[in-house]
Design an enzyme around this catalytic site. Structure first.
Site, PDB file in Angstrom:
ATOM      1  N   ASP A   1      80.560  39.027  42.538  1.00 59.15           N
ATOM      2  CA  ASP A   1      81.715  39.761  42.092  1.00 59.15           C
ATOM      3  C   ASP A   1      81.315  41.232  41.503  1.00 59.15           C
ATOM      4  O   ASP A   1      80.649  41.167  40.614  1.00 59.15           O
ATOM      5  CB  ASP A   1      82.362  38.908  41.043  1.00 59.15           C
TER       6      ASP A   1
ATOM      7  N   ASP B   1      76.300  44.475  39.250  1.00 57.44           N
ATOM      8  CA  ASP B   1      77.040  45.590  38.431  1.00 57.44           C
ATOM      9  C   ASP B   1      76.922  45.132  37.124  1.00 57.44           C
ATOM     10  O   ASP B   1      78.068  45.581  36.268  1.00 57.44           O
ATOM     11  CB  ASP B   1      78.375  45.491  38.800  1.00 57.44           C
TER      12      ASP B   1
ATOM     13  N   ASP C   1      74.280  40.233  43.381  1.00 59.56           N
ATOM     14  CA  ASP C   1      75.469  39.499  42.753  1.00 59.56           C
ATOM     15  C   ASP C   1      76.807  39.593  43.545  1.00 59.56           C
ATOM     16  O   ASP C   1      76.730  40.321  44.663  1.00 59.56           O
ATOM     17  CB  ASP C   1      75.684  40.477  41.428  1.00 59.56           C
TER      18      ASP C   1
END
Length: 221
Positions: free
Chosen positions: A13, A170, A11
């Site tokens: 960000d 995250d 991922d």
């Protein structure tokens, strides 16, 4: 299960880069412009992974169902685009991690729900994000995460099979997308995680608190 990994997808960000300062300040500028008091960055950080929806939720308490949301989202995106890389940088340890993975012969890629309009200039501006084997954005495929389509497209670009691929993120959506695509999943617990998230309930195969721990997992396999 990490023994046969040949491709690691990330991922963006909250996993590769800390973009919360620029995201949060773009939303906070909108608050201040409307005569509201500024909020500290800490108020925005946990919601940074949700993009405009998360930032406007913190700044104004609005959801996408609100009649003003679309106009505010457009303003937010315009403001954010103007400060895309003012304070954004890779998390500590990411440069070393990506370099080590490539030295081990592994392909690296990005799978993000961020639009291509924002992802392309951001990736281009950060040297650490160069030479990716795959870059899939939120509008690359007809579906965004947690649908598996973005991960499947990334594996197609990288020439990787699910059994040889790992996805690191995250957000619970990342873990769900990874499971649906048939790849191993690792939760980046140093990231944004989402407000009130119970990370240990996510369907992850492993949990890391620092990027270097991912390399430890792979080296021990």
């Amino acid at each position: 299960m990490f023994r046969h990994i040949r491709c690691v997808l990330f991922d963006l960000d909250g996993t590769l880069i800390d973009s919360a300062p620029d995201l949060g300040l773009a939303a906070d500028e909108m608050r201040v412009a409307r005569g509201l008091p500024s909020l500290p960055l800490a108020a925005y950080r946990a919601a940074a992974g949700a993009g405009a929806r998360g930032m406007l939720g913190v700044a104004f308490g609005l959801t996408p169902a609100h009649t003003e949301f679309a106009d505010l989202r457009d303003e937010f995106l315009a403001r954010y685009e103007q400060r895309l890389t003012h304070s954004t940088q890779a998390f500590d340890g990411i440069d070393e991690l990506l370099r080590a993975l490539r030295q081990h012969g592994m392909a690296c890629g990005i799978v993000t729900n961020k639009s291509q309009r924002l992802t392309a200039p951001l990736v281009a501006a950060l040297p650490v994000l160069q030479d990716m084997a795959a870059i899939v954005c939120g509008d690359t495929t007809p579906h965004a995460k947690p649908h598996p389509a973005p991960l499947l497209e990334a594996m197609r670009q990288a020439g990787a099979q699910p059994a040889h691929c790992l996805y690191v993120g995250d957000d619970e959506r990342d873990m769900l997308a990874g499971r649906a695509a048939g790849v191993g999943t690792v939760a980046a617990c140093y990231g944004y995680l989402g407000q009130g998230a119970d990370v240990r309930q996510w369907p992850a195969d492993a949990f890391i608190n620092h990027p270097a721990q991912l390399l430890n997992l792979l080296e021990r396999a």
